[in-house]
Design an enzyme around this catalytic site. Structure first.
Site, short mmCIF file in Angstrom:
data_model
loop_
_atom_site.label_atom_id
_atom_site.label_comp_id
_atom_site.label_asym_id
_atom_site.label_seq_id
_atom_site.Cartn_x
_atom_site.Cartn_y
_atom_site.Cartn_z
N HIS A 23 0.84 -1.20 0.00
CA HIS A 23 0.00 0.00 0.00
C HIS A 23 0.88 1.26 0.00
CE1 HIS A 23 -3.44 2.50 1.70
NE2 HIS A 23 -2.39 3.23 2.03
N GLU A 24 1.85 1.27 0.92
CA GLU A 24 2.72 2.45 1.02
C GLU A 24 3.60 2.60 -0.22
OE1 GLU A 24 2.20 4.65 3.23
OE2 GLU A 24 0.79 3.36 4.29
N HIS A 48 1.78 4.46 -2.86
CA HIS A 48 1.91 5.92 -2.67
C HIS A 48 3.26 6.40 -3.19
CE1 HIS A 48 -1.62 6.57 -0.25
NE2 HIS A 48 -1.23 5.78 0.73
ZN LIG Z 1 -2.17 5.20 2.45
#
Ligand SMILES: [Zn+2]
Length: 380
Positions: free
Chosen positions: A68-69, A72
Site C-alpha cells: 500500500h505504502e 503511494h
Molecule cells: Zn495510504
C-alpha cells in the site's frame, strides 16, 4: 507518536522502517488469531498450527501494508516528490515525503494510489476465497478469508476523511483544487481530521468501557490522527510563512568568531563569558572550521578544558554551513539544524553570521502576531 523506527532495509530504493510498536502488534495479532480465530474456523486444529497460521497472517498483513505504502511512493516519485522513508505504524504505514506535491491533481493521485493497491489485494484474496473448491481444508480458507477481511478494513479505514489518512488527503486535494490555496486546504482538512480523531477517541473509550476491547484500537488510532493532523498543519504553516525568506535576512551578523587553536577554557573565559552568546563560528586563520556551542563545551570535563583545543570539539557538520541566500524553510527541515539549533551563514563578502532556531522562532512569533502566518505569504 514519534518513537524512533527501526530500519529493516530498502524497497525500490526507499528505506523501510518499523516502529517498535509493530512487534507488539504482530504478537497481538498472532495471539488473537492463534487462540481464537483459527480454532473457531477450523475446529480441532493443532495448537502450534493455529499459532503458526496466526503469525503467517500477521506477516501477510505486514506485506499488504508495505505494498500500500509503496503504491503511494511510486506515484509520488513519478510526480517529482521524493519519499524519504516508509514507516510502518500500528494499523498502517506512513510514506514520509520530502516535499509537497506541486498541484492538487498530483496530491489526489498520490493519495489514491495506496488505497488502489489495497483494493486490488482485498479483491484478489476475495476472488481466491470464492474460487477455492469446497474440499479445501477450512484452515486454508480461513487464511485467505482473513486477508480479504483485513485488507478491506484497511481500505475503509484509510479512506476516512481524517487528514492525514488517505481519505483526508483526498479531501485536501479536492479543497485545494477548488480554492487553489494549499495552506487553507490543509487547515480545513486538518481541522476535520482532528474532529474525527477526537470522535474516534471518544467512541473508542466508551466502547472499551462497555467491554468491547476493539475500542482500544479505535482510541489509539484517534490519538494518532489528532497528533498527525496537528503536526502536518504546523509544518505546512511554518513553511508557508517562511518560504522564500533567506537566511541572510534573519541571521545575527557579523558573528564574533573564535580562533580554532585556542583552548576550550580560553574560549569560555574570552568569548562565552564576556559576549554571553551561546554559539560561535570557529575560524582557523580565514578558514571556517565549524561552530562551537555551550553544550559542546559542557561535554568536555572541566580538568580537560585547558588541554583541549576548540578545533578538537568544533561541530563540523556540512549541512550547518549555508550561504546567505539559503531558504530558511528548507534549513528548518534539516535534521542537523533541528539537533544543534544553529547554522553558520556565509555572507557574500565572506564574513560569517549565525542563524539560530530561536531567531527563526522569534520571526515566526512576530509573523503570527502580525496575522500573516495563517495563510498567504504574498505580502511577505
Ligand atoms: Zn495510504
Amino acid at each position: 507518536m514519534s518513537l524512533r523506527s527501526i530500519r529493516i532495509g530498502r524497497l525500490a530504493g526507499i528505506p523501510i522502517g518499523i516502529q517498535p510498536l509493530w512487534f507488539l502488534i504482530v504478537a497481538l495479532i498472532t495471539w488473537t488469531l492463534g487462540a481464537v480465530y483459527y480454532p473457531d474456523q477450523a475446529p480441532g486444529i493443532a495448537v502450534p498450527l493455529a499459532y503458526g497460521l496466526g503469525l503467517l497472517s500477521a506477516l501477510l498483513l505486514f506485506a499488504s501494508i508495505l505494498l500500500h505504502e509503496l503504491g503511494h511512493a511510486v506515484v509520488a516519485r513519478r510526480h517529482g516528490v521524493e519519499i524519504e522513508e516508509i514507516d510502518l505504524w500500528l494499523l498502517g504505514g506512513v510514506a514520509r515525503m520530502s516535499g509537497y506535491p506541486k498541484a492538487a491533481k498530483d496530491e489526489l493521485r498520490f493519495a489514491l494510489a495506496g488505497p488502489a493497491v489495497t483494493l486490488l489485494i482485498a479483491a484478489a484474496f476475495a476472488a481466491v476465497a470464492l474460487a477455492l473448491p469446497s474440499s479445501t481444508p477450512s484452515a486454508v480458507t480461513a487464511v485467505v478469508f482473513y486477508q480479504a477481511f483485513v485488507n478491506t478494513t484497511i481500505l475503509v479505514f484509510n479512506l476516512l476523511p481524517a487528514f492525514p489518512l488517505d481519505g483526508g488527503r483526498v479531501m485536501r486535494a479536492l479543497i485545494w483544487s477548488r480554492n487553489g490555496d494549499l495552506a487553507q486546504a490543509t487547515k480545513t482538512a486538518a481541522a476535520i481530521g482532528r474532529g474525527l480523531g477526537y470522535g474516534m477517541i471518544g467512541v473508542g473509550v466508551l466502547a472499551t468501557l462497555a467491554g468491547a476491547l476493539g475500542g482500544l484500537w479505535l482510541a489509539l488510532i484517534g490519538l494518532f490522527v489528532t497528533a498527525a493532523a496537528k503536526a502536518e498543519e504546523n509544518g505546512l504553516l511554518v513553511r508557508t510563512a517562511l518560504g522564500g525568506r533567506e537566511a541572510g535576512k534573519l541571521m545575527a551578523f557579523p558573528a564574533i568568531t573564535v580562533p580554532a587553536k585556542i583552548s576550550v577554557s580560553e574560549a569560555v573565559a574570552d568569548y562565552f563569558v564576556p559576549h554571553r552568546f551561546s554559539a560561535f563560528p570557529v575560524l582557523d586563520g580565514g578558514r571556517l572550521v565549524g561552530l562551537i556551542d555551550a553544550s559542546t563545551v559542557e561535554r568536555v570535563p572541566a580538568p580537560r578544558r585547558v588541554s583541549t583545543s576548540v578545533e578538537e570539539i568544533a561541530i563540523r557538520e556540512p549541512s550547518l554551513v549555508i550561504d546567505e541566500g539559503q531558504d530558511v524553510a528548507d534549513l528548518l527541515e534539516r535534521p542537523a539544524f533541528q539537533r544543534v539549533g544553529r547554522a553558520v551563514v556565509i555572507a557574500s563578502d565572506g564574513r560569517v553570521g549565525i542563524l539560530s532556531i530561536t531567531d527563526v522562532n522569534r520571526v515566526l512569533r512576530a509573523l503570527e502576531l502580525g496575522g500573516q502566518l495563517t495563510a498567504h505569504p504574498r505580502s511577505a
